[in-house]
Design a protein around this motif. Structure first.
Motif, PDB file in Angstrom:
ATOM      1  N   LYS A 173      31.162 193.446 -32.068  1.00 49.91           N
ATOM      2  CA  LYS A 173      30.394 192.325 -31.313  1.00 49.91           C
ATOM      3  C   LYS A 173      29.368 192.825 -30.081  1.00 49.91           C
ATOM      4  N   LYS A 174      30.114 193.844 -29.715  1.00 54.01           N
ATOM      5  CA  LYS A 174      29.160 194.576 -28.519  1.00 54.01           C
ATOM      6  C   LYS A 174      27.965 195.081 -29.173  1.00 54.01           C
ATOM      7  N   ARG A 175      27.895 195.722 -30.295  1.00 54.95           N
ATOM      8  CA  ARG A 175      26.764 196.463 -30.794  1.00 54.95           C
ATOM      9  C   ARG A 175      25.824 195.337 -31.589  1.00 54.95           C
ATOM     10  N   TYR A 176      26.505 194.250 -31.879  1.00 50.01           N
ATOM     11  CA  TYR A 176      25.497 193.243 -32.496  1.00 50.01           C
ATOM     12  C   TYR A 176      24.886 192.578 -31.339  1.00 50.01           C
ATOM     13  N   LEU A 177      25.505 192.264 -30.208  1.00 51.65           N
ATOM     14  CA  LEU A 177      24.810 191.547 -29.035  1.00 51.65           C
ATOM     15  C   LEU A 177      23.823 192.576 -28.437  1.00 51.65           C
ATOM     16  N   SER A 178      23.875 193.859 -28.387  1.00 50.01           N
ATOM     17  CA  SER A 178      23.408 194.749 -27.927  1.00 50.01           C
ATOM     18  C   SER A 178      21.894 194.990 -28.563  1.00 50.01           C
ATOM     19  N   ILE A 179      22.031 195.067 -30.014  1.00 52.29           N
ATOM     20  CA  ILE A 179      20.694 194.891 -30.832  1.00 52.29           C
ATOM     21  C   ILE A 179      20.018 193.578 -30.677  1.00 52.29           C
ATOM     22  N   VAL A 180      20.497 192.557 -30.692  1.00 50.85           N
ATOM     23  CA  VAL A 180      19.924 191.244 -30.509  1.00 50.85           C
ATOM     24  C   VAL A 180      18.975 191.229 -29.244  1.00 50.85           C
ATOM     25  N   THR A 181      20.065 191.533 -28.149  1.00 51.39           N
ATOM     26  CA  THR A 181      19.356 191.457 -26.803  1.00 51.39           C
ATOM     27  C   THR A 181      18.503 192.484 -26.745  1.00 51.39           C
ATOM     28  N   ASN A 182      18.412 193.782 -27.137  1.00 52.54           N
ATOM     29  CA  ASN A 182      17.257 194.692 -27.276  1.00 52.54           C
ATOM     30  C   ASN A 182      15.991 194.312 -27.805  1.00 52.54           C
ATOM     31  N   LEU A 183      16.146 193.865 -29.006  1.00 51.66           N
ATOM     32  CA  LEU A 183      15.149 193.373 -29.838  1.00 51.66           C
ATOM     33  C   LEU A 183      14.301 192.415 -29.182  1.00 51.66           C
ATOM     34  N   ASP A 236      12.775 187.242 -38.676  1.00 53.17           N
ATOM     35  CA  ASP A 236      13.190 188.115 -39.261  1.00 53.17           C
ATOM     36  C   ASP A 236      13.974 189.059 -38.383  1.00 53.17           C
ATOM     37  N   ARG A 237      14.511 188.429 -37.072  1.00 51.34           N
ATOM     38  CA  ARG A 237      15.196 189.133 -36.392  1.00 51.34           C
ATOM     39  C   ARG A 237      16.872 189.047 -36.921  1.00 51.34           C
ATOM     40  N   ASN A 238      17.263 188.415 -37.572  1.00 51.63           N
ATOM     41  CA  ASN A 238      18.624 188.645 -38.003  1.00 51.63           C
ATOM     42  C   ASN A 238      18.470 189.704 -39.180  1.00 51.63           C
ATOM     43  N   PHE A 239      17.635 189.664 -40.052  1.00 52.83           N
ATOM     44  CA  PHE A 239      17.408 190.581 -40.907  1.00 52.83           C
ATOM     45  C   PHE A 239      17.478 191.971 -40.368  1.00 52.83           C
ATOM     46  N   LEU A 240      16.635 192.159 -39.472  1.00 50.54           N
ATOM     47  CA  LEU A 240      16.568 193.447 -38.490  1.00 50.54           C
ATOM     48  C   LEU A 240      17.745 194.023 -38.188  1.00 50.54           C
ATOM     49  N   VAL A 241      18.566 192.976 -37.327  1.00 54.16           N
ATOM     50  CA  VAL A 241      19.772 193.068 -36.574  1.00 54.16           C
ATOM     51  C   VAL A 241      20.865 193.739 -37.812  1.00 54.16           C
ATOM     52  N   VAL A 271      20.196 194.952 -40.883  1.00 59.49           N
ATOM     53  CA  VAL A 271      19.969 196.311 -41.344  1.00 59.49           C
ATOM     54  C   VAL A 271      20.419 197.519 -40.335  1.00 59.49           C
ATOM     55  N   PHE A 272      19.914 197.200 -39.047  1.00 59.61           N
ATOM     56  CA  PHE A 272      20.357 198.104 -37.896  1.00 59.61           C
ATOM     57  C   PHE A 272      21.796 198.429 -37.973  1.00 59.61           C
ATOM     58  N   LYS A 280      10.516 203.365 -39.054  1.00 56.32           N
ATOM     59  CA  LYS A 280       9.422 202.916 -40.099  1.00 56.32           C
ATOM     60  C   LYS A 280       9.847 201.260 -40.329  1.00 56.32           C
ATOM     61  N   LEU A 281      11.210 201.073 -40.428  1.00 58.36           N
ATOM     62  CA  LEU A 281      11.606 199.819 -40.565  1.00 58.36           C
ATOM     63  C   LEU A 281      10.953 198.653 -39.756  1.00 58.36           C
ATOM     64  N   LEU A 282      10.718 199.103 -38.294  1.00 59.48           N
ATOM     65  CA  LEU A 282      10.043 198.291 -37.313  1.00 59.48           C
ATOM     66  C   LEU A 282       8.719 198.195 -37.322  1.00 59.48           C
ATOM     67  N   MET A 283       8.055 199.070 -37.873  1.00 56.17           N
ATOM     68  CA  MET A 283       6.550 199.316 -37.932  1.00 56.17           C
ATOM     69  C   MET A 283       5.798 198.063 -38.302  1.00 56.17           C
ATOM     70  N   PRO A 284       6.240 197.427 -39.612  1.00 60.84           N
ATOM     71  CA  PRO A 284       5.576 196.142 -39.824  1.00 60.84           C
ATOM     72  C   PRO A 284       5.696 194.982 -38.598  1.00 60.84           C
ATOM     73  N   TYR A 285       6.715 195.114 -37.689  1.00 54.56           N
ATOM     74  CA  TYR A 285       6.809 194.004 -36.966  1.00 54.56           C
ATOM     75  C   TYR A 285       6.471 194.547 -35.478  1.00 54.56           C
ATOM     76  N   ALA A 286       5.796 195.613 -35.419  1.00 51.10           N
ATOM     77  CA  ALA A 286       5.294 196.190 -34.142  1.00 51.10           C
ATOM     78  C   ALA A 286       4.070 195.771 -33.711  1.00 51.10           C
ATOM     79  N   THR A 287       3.604 195.309 -32.500  1.00 52.56           N
ATOM     80  CA  THR A 287       2.367 195.134 -32.037  1.00 52.56           C
ATOM     81  C   THR A 287       1.693 196.332 -31.917  1.00 52.56           C
ATOM     82  N   GLU A 288       0.240 196.393 -31.638  1.00 54.51           N
ATOM     83  CA  GLU A 288      -0.472 197.735 -31.422  1.00 54.51           C
ATOM     84  C   GLU A 288       0.253 198.597 -30.662  1.00 54.51           C
TER      85      GLU A 288
END
Length: 203
Positions: free
Chosen positions: A115-125, A139-144, A146-147, A180-188
Motif C-alpha cells: 500500500k505504501k509503495r503504491y501510494l508513493s508512486i502515485v503521489t510522486n507521479l 496512463d497513470r494506473n498503467f505506469l504505477v 509496471v513500476f 525509458k518507460l517514462l520517456m513517451p510521457y515526459a515533457t521536454e
C-alpha cells in the motif's frame, strides 16, 4: 555488534548465498560456533529471523520513499537506491512467493508495504506532472502497475536472464527500463532529465 545482530548478519549472508529455504537454524548455529538455543533465545523460529530481515529492508526502503523527489532525475535515482537495497537482501525477493505463502506475519506486513509503495508512486507521479515533467493523461494506473511489478520481481528475472552480469549491471538494466518507460510521457523538461539520468548510468 551484539549477539542478535551477529545472528542476523550471518543469517543474511547464508540466506543470500544458498537461499532461505536451504539454510537451517542448526547450520546457522554451526557457522556462528554457538548452540541453536542461542539463536532461538532471540529468534524462536526461522520465520522470526526472516521477519527481522524483512523489517530491516523495509526500514531502509522507507528512508528513501518517504522523501518526495525534487525532480524526475531524483525520482529515478530512488529506484536505483531501492534496487541496491534489494541486492543486499536479495534472499527475501528471490524467495518472495514461497515466503508469502508460508509466513503469515510477513504476508500481512507486506500488504502494508505494498500500500505504501503504491501510494508513493502515485503521489510522486502526480507531483512530477504538476511540476511539468510528465503528461500522464489516462496512463497513470498503467505506469504505477509496471513500476510496482518491476520493483517486486526485477531481481528474480535478473537472476535468470542476467545471471552473468554483476549486481551493478543488473540494477542499471532495470532502472534504464523504468527511465525509458517514462520517456513517451515526459515533457521536454522531463526528457532532458531522463537523458541526464541515463548518462549518469553510463549510457
Amino acid at each position: 555488534m551484539n549477539k542478535a545482530e551477529k545472528i542476523v548478519a550471518k543469517a543474511l549472508e547464508m540466506f543470500n548465498e544458498r537461499g532461505i529455504e536451504y539454510v537451517s537454524l542448526r547450520e546457522l548455529a554451526t557457522e556462528l560456533g554457538i548452540r541453536v538455543g542461542n539463536i532461538t533465545y532471540y529468534f524462536p523460529t526461522k520465520d522470526d529471523l526472516v521477519n527481522r530481515l524483512a523489517q530491516d529492508l523495509s526500514r531502509l526502503n522507507e528512508q528513501i520513499i518517504l522523501q518526495e523527489p525534487a525532480s524526475l532525475f531524483s525520482f529515478l535515482e530512488r529506484f536505483q537506491k531501492i534496487f541496491e537495497n534489494h541486492v543486499q537482501y536479495r534472499c527475501l525477493l528471490l524467495s518472495f512467493v514461497h515466503l508469502m505463502h508460508q509466513n503469515k506475519v510477513l504476508s500481512e506486513a507486506y500488504k502494508e508495504t505494498e500500500k505504501k509503495r503504491y501510494l508513493s508512486i502515485v503521489t510522486n507521479l502526480s507531483s512530477l506532472q504538476e511540476r511539468g515533467y510528465l503528461i500522464l493523461e489516462a496512463d497513470r494506473n498503467f505506469l504505477v502497475s509496471v513500476f510496482s511489478l518491476t520493483v517486486r520481481f526485477w531481481i528474480s528475472e535478473a537472476s535468470l536472464s542476467f545471471a552473468h552480469r554483476s549486481a551493478a549491471e543488473q540494477i542499471r538494466q532495470y532502472v534504464t527500463l523504468l527511465a525509458k518507460l517514462l520517456m513517451p510521457y515526459a515533457t521536454e523538461k522531463g526528457q532532458a532529465e531522463i537523458r541526464q539520468f541515463l548518462v549518469s548510468l553510463g549510457h
